[in-house]
Design an enzyme around this catalytic site. Structure first.
Site, PDB file in Angstrom:
ATOM      1  N   CYS A   1      -3.683   3.246  -5.250  1.00 52.57           N
ATOM      2  CA  CYS A   1      -3.006   3.871  -4.306  1.00 52.57           C
ATOM      3  C   CYS A   1      -1.488   4.247  -4.524  1.00 52.57           C
ATOM      4  O   CYS A   1      -1.046   5.447  -4.458  1.00 52.57           O
ATOM      5  CB  CYS A   1      -2.935   3.152  -2.906  1.00 52.57           C
ATOM      6  SG  CYS A   1      -1.899   1.627  -2.889  1.00 52.57           S
TER       7      CYS A   1
ATOM      8  N   HIS B   1       0.985  -1.062   0.200  1.00 52.97           N
ATOM      9  CA  HIS B   1       0.091   0.117   0.154  1.00 52.97           C
ATOM     10  C   HIS B   1       0.720   1.037  -0.081  1.00 52.97           C
ATOM     11  O   HIS B   1       1.860   1.441   0.526  1.00 52.97           O
ATOM     12  CB  HIS B   1      -1.000   0.042   1.151  1.00 52.97           C
ATOM     13  CG  HIS B   1      -1.710   1.097   1.378  1.00 52.97           C
ATOM     14  ND1 HIS B   1      -2.798   1.323   0.305  1.00 52.97           N
ATOM     15  CD2 HIS B   1      -1.898   2.324   2.176  1.00 52.97           C
ATOM     16  CE1 HIS B   1      -3.631   2.536   0.490  1.00 52.97           C
ATOM     17  NE2 HIS B   1      -2.764   3.094   1.790  1.00 52.97           N
TER      18      HIS B   1
ATOM     19  N   HIS C   1      -3.798   9.316   1.396  1.00 51.24           N
ATOM     20  CA  HIS C   1      -3.606   7.940   0.693  1.00 51.24           C
ATOM     21  C   HIS C   1      -4.983   7.863   0.137  1.00 51.24           C
ATOM     22  O   HIS C   1      -6.092   8.351   0.516  1.00 51.24           O
ATOM     23  CB  HIS C   1      -3.033   6.937   1.437  1.00 51.24           C
ATOM     24  CG  HIS C   1      -3.851   6.508   2.693  1.00 51.24           C
ATOM     25  ND1 HIS C   1      -4.217   5.131   2.992  1.00 51.24           N
ATOM     26  CD2 HIS C   1      -4.362   7.235   3.618  1.00 51.24           C
ATOM     27  CE1 HIS C   1      -4.787   5.152   4.083  1.00 51.24           C
ATOM     28  NE2 HIS C   1      -5.059   6.334   4.445  1.00 51.24           N
TER      29      HIS C   1
END
Length: 316
Positions: A134, A30, A42
């Site tokens: 992301c 991530h 994010h």
């Protein structure tokens, strides 16, 4: 070519740095943008839902789609949000990874501009697994180009990346990294620079570091702080010139006495020295000091006779 990752603190992260977090046992990563004050921006679901989706993904054996895609199917709640880095990490390894800085045409904006670009997208929910996930968001903020290399966590790292140490944060176990990437060695060596006339019982000796790889030793407090979970070898010595009585010291790990050493009475005009060492298992954030154990230590000798050193034997 071997790649060595340093270990630094949260305070070393700069505005606009890209944060890479381990997800689903390293199956994917991530990505987030560091914006200061311990915060990241994010593209993700709320942290509480993120954790639930990881559990569902792991228990169902899903390996062909990302955790984010599962989040989208189940909750439809992915959007650009601001959260605390430690909350988003949820105990996973944290890597600062600006790997694209050296790629052609990928010049990073100044940190303040990167933050403004990230803030401009707050609340938007244009998530798309293939074109705007992301990693796309994070690279767009930093470089102005949305790029996603789709690499598992730990792959594609270079010497510009580094691990972040923080209490409760997992450090990457060596076996989760490719064979050519290892955690950079940690070591310190310190010595007493000036004689001490006296030091009370329970007080640590404050050495001065000659070597301090990883900035793990504090001259101000005389404290070594373990940056990683692992086995450490710690060594110390103490010397004095007082012919009247010996000096006793011990190695204190957190608040617990470990091994000790006691000098003989010094002969007139000479030093008496004692030393010891220990191999200890420490968790990230654990501390070690060399502490006076008798009522009062007098005439502690410097000149290289009184020292404290250590290094990481094995990262757990």
């Amino acid at each position: 070519m071997m790649i060595f990752l340093e270990t630094k603190s949260v305070g070393d992260i700069k505005l606009g740095d890209l944060i890479q977090l381990r997800r689903m046992k390293g199956l994917f990563a991530h990505w987030a943008v560091y914006v200061g004050d311990g915060d990241v921006i994010h593209l993700a679901p709320p942290p509480s839902k993120m954790e639930l989706c990881s559990v569902i993904a792991s228990s169902s054996g899903v390996t062909t789609i990302s955790g984010e895609e599962i989040d989208m199917w189940l909750f439809g709640s992915i959007k650009v949000r601001r959260d605390k880095l430690t909350v988003v990490a949820k105990g996973s390894a944290i890597v600062v990874n600006n790997e694209c800085d050296s790629d052609p045409g990928m010049t990073p904006f100044p940190g303040e501009i990167i933050v403004k670009r990230a803030e401009s997208k707050l609340g938007t929910n244009d998530y798309n697994l293939l074109t705007w996930n992301c990693e796309h968001f994070a690279t767009w903020c930093r470089y102005g180009k949305a790029v996603c290399k789709q690499l598992p966590f730990g792959q594609g790292l270079s010497n510009v990346a580094y691990l972040v140490k923080s209490p409760g944060i997992e450090v990457i176990p060596p076996w989760t990294l490719p064979d050519d990437i290892v955690v950079k060695a940690m070591a310190f060596s310190s010595r007493l620079r000036q004689d001490l006339k006296s030091l009370d019982e329970g007080q640590p000796i404050k050495f001065t570091a000659d070597l301090n790889e990883g900035k793990v030793y504090s001259n101000h407090t005389g404290t070594f702080t373990a940056p990683l979970d692992g086995l450490y070898r710690l060594s110390f010595s103490v010397a004095h010139r007082n012919p009247g009585k010996p000096i006793s010291v011990y190695l204190k790990i957190n608040d617990i006495e470990n091994v000790g050493a006691t000098t003989d009475k010094a002969a007139p005009g000479l030093c008496s020295q004692a030393s010891n060492h220990a191999v200890v298992k420490m968790m990230a954030g654990d501390t070690a000091q060399v502490v006076i154990s008798n009522h009062e230590a007098e005439d502690i000798a410097a000149a290289g006779f009184t020292s404290f050193s250590g290094f990481l034997l094995q990262n757990n």
